[in-house]
Motif scaffolding. Structure first.
Motif, short mmCIF file in Angstrom:
data_model
loop_
_atom_site.label_atom_id
_atom_site.label_comp_id
_atom_site.label_asym_id
_atom_site.label_seq_id
_atom_site.Cartn_x
_atom_site.Cartn_y
_atom_site.Cartn_z
N LEU A 16 -7.68 -6.63 -6.45
CA LEU A 16 -6.59 -5.80 -6.03
C LEU A 16 -5.31 -4.99 -6.34
O LEU A 16 -5.32 -3.84 -6.25
N GLY A 17 -5.56 -6.11 -7.71
CA GLY A 17 -4.06 -5.02 -9.04
C GLY A 17 -4.84 -3.89 -9.09
O GLY A 17 -4.50 -3.07 -9.37
N LEU A 18 -6.38 -4.07 -9.70
CA LEU A 18 -7.06 -3.19 -9.96
C LEU A 18 -7.07 -2.18 -9.13
O LEU A 18 -7.37 -0.68 -9.47
N VAL A 19 -7.98 -2.29 -7.83
CA VAL A 19 -8.18 -1.48 -7.26
C VAL A 19 -6.91 0.01 -6.88
O VAL A 19 -6.55 0.98 -6.92
N LEU A 20 -5.63 -1.10 -7.09
CA LEU A 20 -4.31 -0.20 -6.23
C LEU A 20 -4.64 0.45 -8.09
O LEU A 20 -3.36 1.69 -7.80
N PHE A 213 2.16 -0.86 -14.88
CA PHE A 213 2.70 -2.07 -14.38
C PHE A 213 1.31 -2.81 -12.33
O PHE A 213 1.56 -4.33 -11.99
N ALA A 214 1.00 -2.10 -12.09
CA ALA A 214 0.35 -3.37 -11.15
C ALA A 214 -1.02 -4.15 -11.39
O ALA A 214 -1.14 -5.09 -10.78
N ILE A 215 -1.43 -3.46 -12.69
CA ILE A 215 -2.83 -4.55 -13.53
C ILE A 215 -1.99 -5.72 -13.89
O ILE A 215 -1.87 -6.60 -13.90
N TRP A 216 -0.48 -5.36 -14.28
CA TRP A 216 0.26 -6.55 -14.97
C TRP A 216 0.33 -7.56 -13.70
O TRP A 216 0.96 -8.69 -13.94
#
Length: 297
Positions: A16-20, A213-216
């Motif tokens: 989900l973080g990668l998609v965002l 930041f989304a990935i982290w």
């Protein structure tokens, strides 16, 4: 929670973080495209503006003012002895570069057009007038140490060594109609890059920061999920230790436990209400015995 479902949920959080992050990177690229499009539009508007006199923005041997990427008007006479064929890198096509001697004695390099093969028509004779896009010197030659080498770009320092005269610090490229009038093909000018609005550039950078930041944050949430067993956390370490410490106590001991007990041994403190009658009786008996002793004495 079993291991396999936990890993799957962690992977889902990271995904989900990668998609965002991918969406945010796309938004940043879109903003960057807007920024570049604005720069190209400004460069095109600058090139299509009315021409300015060459001697008002660029004189031989002097610094150039606000002229690069603009149309300039000039007049003089072509010197057919000052002519070079500049390879375009596209087949057997060459730009025809001819020196125009200005009224003040300086030389303006002029790209008159493009020709296929090395048979270029002679320049017009006599006094001529023209307009063209004024551009700075291009790159460098493969072998700048050899002044006799054929140039592959319009390099003014090399022309200075080959042409006899004081050059203007730039060159002009004729428009399409003027090139065709001299039996040459038009040359498409690569305009100097311009800048779009800084606001759009900052927007692009901002979206890329959000993507990082989304990935982290996704990785951090997945790690916490695996550590605590859930997004809200399962039993914390303090709770687990508390349950372990009280595992050997009976329900009644847990219920009657009091801060005054010693080591959980069940000994009641003197403030326990159940011990008050016994203590009061003992104190009364002690007082009676003390009074008897005083009377006897």
């Amino acid at each position: 929670m079993s291991r396999a479902p936990l890993i799957l949920r962690q992977l889902g959080i990271v995904l989900l973080g990668l998609v965002l992050a991918a969406v945010m990177v796309g938004l940043g690229l879109w903003q960057l495209g807007v920024y570049n499009a604005q720069g190209q539009k400004q460069a095109a508007e600058r090139a299509s503006a009315p021409a300015v006199a060459l001697d008002s923005v660029a004189r031989p041997g002097q610094q150039v003012g606000d002229a690069y990427g603009r149309q300039v008007s000039f007049s003089g006479s072509y010197d057919k002895a000052l002519q070079e064929l500049i390879p375009t890198g596209s087949g057997d096509r060459y730009r025809v570069l001819t020196g125009l001697r200005l009224p003040d004695g300086g030389i303006l390099p002029v790209v008159r057009g493009m020709v296929v093969g090395r048979d270029a028509p002679a320049p017009p004779t006599g006094q001529v007038s023209g307009t063209g896009i004024f551009m700075p010197s291009e790159g460098s030659n493969p072998d700048p140490a050899d002044p006799s080498a054929q140039p592959t770009t319009v390099v003014l320092p090399t022309l200075t060594q080959q042409w006899n005269g004081l050059l203007v610090n730039g060159f002009a490229t004729l428009g399409a109609d003027q090139s065709r009038a001299q039996s040459l093909q038009p040359v498409v000018v690569s305009l100097p890059s311009s800048h779009g609005r800084l606001q759009n550039g900052f927007y692009a950078l901002q979206w890329w920061v959000f993507a990082a930041f989304a990935i982290w944050f996704g990785v951090r949430m997945a790690r916490d999920f695996g550590r605590n067993g859930g997004l809200m956390g399962g039993d914390t370490d303090d709770e687990i230790r508390g349950d372990r410490d009280g595992a050997g106590a009976t329900p009644s001991q847990k219920k009657d436990a009091h801060p005054g007990t010693v080591g959980g041994s069940g000994l009641m403190s003197i403030t326990n209400p159940a011990a008050e009658p016994v203590m009061s009786a003992r104190r009364q008996q002690a007082n009676t015995d003390s009074a008897s002793d005083r009377t006897t004495t």
